[in-house]
Structures are given as structure tokens and as C-alpha cells.
Enzyme design. Structure first.
Site, PDB file in Angstrom:
ATOM      1  N   HIS A 183      -2.737  -1.005  -3.257  1.00 39.90           N
ATOM      2  CA  HIS A 183      -3.994  -0.130  -3.119  1.00 39.90           C
ATOM      3  C   HIS A 183      -3.492   1.167  -3.722  1.00 39.90           C
ATOM      4  CE1 HIS A 183      -4.642  -2.262   1.278  1.00 39.90           C
ATOM      5  NE2 HIS A 183      -4.933  -3.238  -0.154  1.00 39.90           N
ATOM      6  N   ASP A 213      -4.233  -5.435   5.496  1.00 43.19           N
ATOM      7  CA  ASP A 213      -4.654  -6.304   4.446  1.00 43.19           C
ATOM      8  C   ASP A 213      -3.502  -6.905   4.095  1.00 43.19           C
ATOM      9  OD1 ASP A 213      -6.347  -7.304   2.134  1.00 43.19           O
ATOM     10  OD2 ASP A 213      -5.834  -5.509   1.004  1.00 43.19           O
ATOM     11  N   SER A 247       0.912  -1.055  -0.146  1.00 40.71           N
ATOM     12  CA  SER A 247       0.121  -0.029   0.137  1.00 40.71           C
ATOM     13  C   SER A 247       1.020   1.144   0.051  1.00 40.71           C
ATOM     14  CB  SER A 247      -0.936  -0.133   1.188  1.00 40.71           C
ATOM     15  OG  SER A 247      -1.763   0.991   1.179  1.00 40.71           O
TER      16      SER A 247
END
Lengths: 198, 319
Positions: free
Chosen positions: A41, A132, A14
Site C-alpha cells: 500500500h 487487507d 503496508s
């Protein structure tokens, strides 16, 4: 055990992920028999992610398309605004709801990769500001794949690698400088002739 | 490419391994097979349970097709598996075969599954660049027709349909347009026809609208009510919401444009191909086909029968 057609390296990241993914790609060599799928992300707006990764990669880099077959020696990037699943030897896209605000979700791609490529998967969890990837990493390990986590103490955003470490999966841990070499070694080991491993 | 997996198929250690002749009734034979299914390492159990789940899903899909006529057998497996698991979890059921039992004996559960399978989380003017391209490259062509028919299959809760209506209305074309917005599920169509959307989405939609080249204030299109943002009923005036199943129903008209974005991603390549035939036969020459940003004609069998209007935005025109 049959050999996989190639090793599949699935990468989740991310915040800080672009620089980290570039470092990872720089460790690969043109003849390495593996394919990498990067789930980073990001917002829905168009971004130069693909071209930024391509300049560091020995393999062609593209955003995954629906039903596109996975080929060896490629780098696929999850397109923003979709979940990216791997089913048999191809990609599937989905616009199911975001999971913990993320679409693509790293957990979704990891779990589907684990199911499709079982022992042929190396999961890599790198820098990022949420958790995540931890659930998907557990699936990879459960299905016999390998797991590598970026050392959170040196990561730009430590939350994501830390969350995976806290899942108790006994992964290999390496700082970014060594991450690519570790991932590459594990991925290529998997492709050695049957009997040379396990 | 076939899924490569370890140690599937018949296993060799059997009755002989315990010193009995093969097929010995004392040993039972069958029992050994059952043992072999389960008495394995954790890794093998993971393999077995994945294999078993595939069998359960195939059985469930066959059963609901035979009983309800709802045919999801050609849906893409990855997303379908996720949605079935999620439905099972919400019902408090641990296996797919448990879910099958409830689906067959409890109509309300089946309705919940149908809703699961037709709700896709999208937004108004999702992919603003697509709407910009549609405005600039498709609307001038549509404007040449005295009456415009557009088909928006798999419309779900209608965000895309209303976005198209706004686009056409701003181009002065909406009065002579009819948009056929179809879905397999009556529930989502009812939501779509209410034209009420969550207020908290309006900021995102406004940004998308502006990025798509909208030249009005987006807030002119709705009023804030207690239940959400109620969209101008005039936008719905020329929209026909109707049930249609892309997997089993035939075409019902000729359309100047088919806008079907991120719907066929839920179909396997065979059903995709079949639906592409349906679209092809529903379009006149120069009719426009608009797909989602990561869909292509690559597996449609009709690659040669369209020319590209905008490659990046996946807009094509029938030759």
C-alpha cells in the site's frame, strides 16, 4: 499434477513494508526458480520503491505493466492507484474503486494469483496497519497454495499479519529474520520434480 | 503462457472401475461423468468451480452479445470476472449463470451491469506529472493548429475531460478546441455532462491540480452547491459528449490528439490491437496519442509508427 512454469510468491504489506520486503529479497538467490509480486500500500505520488527494492534483489525489479507477461526470476511491484490482477500468465491492471481505502488491494492480487497459479503460489503477509490480505490468503490456501505470515509480535505494524492469523488458515509463522528462508524453501519445494512432493 | 492446472480433461476411472463394461446402459456412463465432476477433494472442487465459472462467463457474454448487441467478449477477463461477481452479489444471485438469466429477462439489470462495466474510479488531474507533461510538451504543438480536435474515448464520468478543458483554457487554446468525450454508456455520459462532482473530492483535486502545475486557484472552477461542486459551465462549452463503442464503432473524425488513459486496460490484447488501429487511423501525422501510466505500445502492432514525446508519461506522436 503438472508442474508450474515457476513458483509465484505474492507478498502483501503496508506500513513498514519496504524494510520487510528488502529482507525478504535478500534471502533469495540468483538461480532460484521463482518470481515475486509485491503489493505494498502506498500513495499515488512517485516513490523510489522500485530502486530501494532493486538494491536488495537478485532479480530485476519493476512496476507491473498492463498485459505484461510474468517471467521467471523477476520481482514485480504493484503500481500505485491500480488493482493488480494476474490472469493466465500476464498482469492486468484495473481502476475499480479502492477496497477499504486500498488500491492496490492485496486481497485482489492474492485471489487472482490463487486462481491463475493454484498450487504454485506462496502467499506472504507481512507488516501493515489494516486487515487487507486475509481474504486473499484464504483463497490461496483454498486453491492449494502455501501461506507464510510474519510473526506479528515482532512486526513494525502487527494488524495485517494478525488479521491473517485470525482467519484460521494454519500458515507458517516466522519472524522477519527467518521469513525469507521459509518462503524460499516453500517456493522451491513446489518446483521439485513431480512425485518429490505431496 | 497457458494456465497450468491439475487433472483436467477426461478421467480414466469409469464404468470399468466398478466391473461393468464401458458404456454399459445399466451404469449409464453419463452419471459417472457427472460424479467425477463433483465427488472430489475440496482442492479439486475449487479447480472445477473455477473452470465452470469460465464456462458460465463465456456463455453469459455470448448471450448478452447476441441479445443486446453489447460485446464484452474481448474484455480482459480478470477485471470482468470481478465485476460480474460483484453484480451477481448485489443482485443476490450466487452463480454467474443465475446472473445471465436475470440479465436476459430484466432490462434494468442489464443497465446496471452496463454501468458497472463503464464506471472507473478516477480523479481530476490523476497523475499530475502526466498533465504537466501534456501542458509543456503537447500544448505548444496543438497551438500551431487553427482549430484543435481532441478525442477522449472512455471518458466515463468526465474527470479527465474537464481536466483537459482546464489545461487548454489556461493555455488560451480552449476557445478553438473541441473535445469529443465518448463512452459506451449513456448513464455515465449524463453524469459527465452535469459537471457536478462530490465536494469531498475537491481537496484531492486541488492538490493534483497544483502538482500538475496549475497556476490559478482551483476553487475558481466550481461553486459549492447542495448537490456537490458545480463546475463552471464554460468548461463544458466545447465538449461534445457522445456514445461511442471502441470495440465496435469506427472512427468519426481526425483528431490532433487522442487521450485514452486506463481504458484499454479493460481490453484483451486482441481488442487493444484493434483499438490501436482505430486510433492510428484517426490521427494525422504528428498527432498525439496519450495512454495511461502503465500502458504501452508494446502489444499494439504500431510500436514503430510512433515516436516518444514523453516515455514516463506514455505520450507518443504519430510519425
Amino acid at each position: 499434477m503438472q508442474r508450474s512454469p515457476f513458483s509465484l510468491v505474492v507478498v502483501g504489506c503496508s506500513r513498514g513494508g519496504l524494510a520487510a520486503s528488502r529482507r525478504l529479497l535478500e534471502a533469495l538467490r540468483r538461480r532460484d526458480h521463482l518470481t515475486m509480486v509485491i503489493v505494498q500500500h502506498r500513495g499515488p505520488e512517485p516513490s523510489p520503491l522500485v530502486s530501494a527494492l532493486a538494491s536488495a534483489s537478485p532479480f530485476p525489479v519493476s512496476e507491473a505493466e498492463d498485459k505484461e507477461p510474468l517471467l521467471p526470476r523477476r520481482v514485480y511491484v504493484a503500481p500505485p492507484g491500480y488493482h493488480l490482477l494476474i490472469e493466465d500468465g500476464h498482469f492486468e491492471l484495473s481502476t475499480e474503486a479502492p477496497i477499504d481505502y486500498s488500491r492496490p488491494s492485496i486481497d485482489v492480487t492474492f485471489a487472482s494469483a490463487a486462481r491463475a497459479f493454484t498450487r504454485g503460489v506462496v502467499g506472504v503477509v507481512m507488516t501493515g496497519g489494516n486487515s487487507d490480505g486475509a481474504k486473499g490468503a484464504a483463497e490461496i490456501v483454498r486453491r492449494g497454495g502455501k501461506l507464510v505470515v510474519q510473526d506479528p509480535s515482532a512486526a513494525e505494524a502487527p494488524d495485517m499479519p494478525r488479521a491473517t492469523l485470525e482467519a484460521g488458515l494454519d500458515p507458517a509463522v516466522a519472524p522477519l529474520e527467518e521469513l525469507g528462508a521459509v518462503v524460499r524453501r516453500l517456493a522451491l519445494q513446489m518446483n521439485e520434480p513431480a512425485g518429490a512432493q505431496r | 503462457m497457458a494456465r497450468w492446472s491439475a487433472e483436467q480433461g477426461p478421467r480414466t476411472e469409469g464404468p470399468a472401475a466398478v466391473g461393468l463394461p464401458a458404456g454399459s446402459p445399466l451404469n449409464g456412463g453419463r452419471e459417472d461423468e457427472l460424479d467425477q465432476r463433483w465427488a472430489k477433494s475440496e482442492l479439486d472442487r475449487a479447480e472445477t468451480s473455477a473452470e465452470l465459472e469460465d464456462i458460465e462467463i463465456a456463455a453469459l457474454l455470448e448471450a448478452i452479445y447476441r441479445f443486446y448487441g453489447a460485446d464484452f467478449r474481448s474484455y480482459a477477463r480478470g477485471s470482468l470476472r470481478r465485476r460480474l461477481r460483484r453484480r451477481a452479489e448485489l443482485e443476490g444471485i450466487t452463480t454467474i449463470s443465475g446472473l445471465q438469466e436475470r440479465l436476459l429477462h430484466d432490462r434494468a439489470c442489464m443497465e446496471r451491469l452496463l454501468a458497472d462495466l463503464s464506471i472507473n474510479v478516477t480523479s481530476m488531474f490523476r497523475d499530475p506529472a502526466f498533465y504537466r507533461a501534456f501542458r509543456e510538451k503537447v500544448l505548444p504543438h496543438l497551438a500551431t493548429y487553427p482549430f484543435i480536435r481532441i478525442w477522449n474515448p472512455g471518458c466515463s464520468t468526465g474527470e479527465e475531460t474537464y481536466s483537459l478543458a482546464m489545461l487548454l483554457s489556461e493555455a488560451g487554446l480552449y476557445e478553438r478546441t473541441r473535445i469529443y468525450a465518448t463512452d459506451i454508456n449513456a448513464g455515465v455520459l449524463a453524469v459527465a455532462s452535469r459537471a457536478v462532482f462530490p465536494l469531498e473530492k475537491m481537496r484531492e483535486y486541488t492538490e493534483n491540480y497544483l502538482a500538475a502545475g496549475g497556476d490559478r486557484a482551483f476553487s475558481e472552477y466550481y461553486v459549492s452547491g447542495y448537490d456537490g461542486a458545480r463546475f463552471d459551465p464554460r468548461l463544458a462549452r466545447n465538449i461534445v459528449f457522445a456514445r461511442h463503442n471502441l470495440a465496435s464503432d469506427s472512427s468519426f473524425n481526425e483528431f490532433h490528439a487522442v487521450v485514452c488513459r486506463n481504458v484499454m486496460i479493460y481490453f484483451d490484447v486482441h481488442l487493444q490491437r484493434q483499438v490501436h488501429e482505430l486510433f492510428y487511423s484517426s490521427l494525422p501525422r504528428l498527432g498525439v496519442l496519450a495512454l495511461g501510466g502503465k500502458e504501452s505500445l508494446a502489444f499494439s502492432g504500431r510500436e514503430e509508427d510512433y515516436e516518444t514525446v514523453d516515455g514516463a508519461e506514455r505520450i507518443y506522436r504519430k510519425r
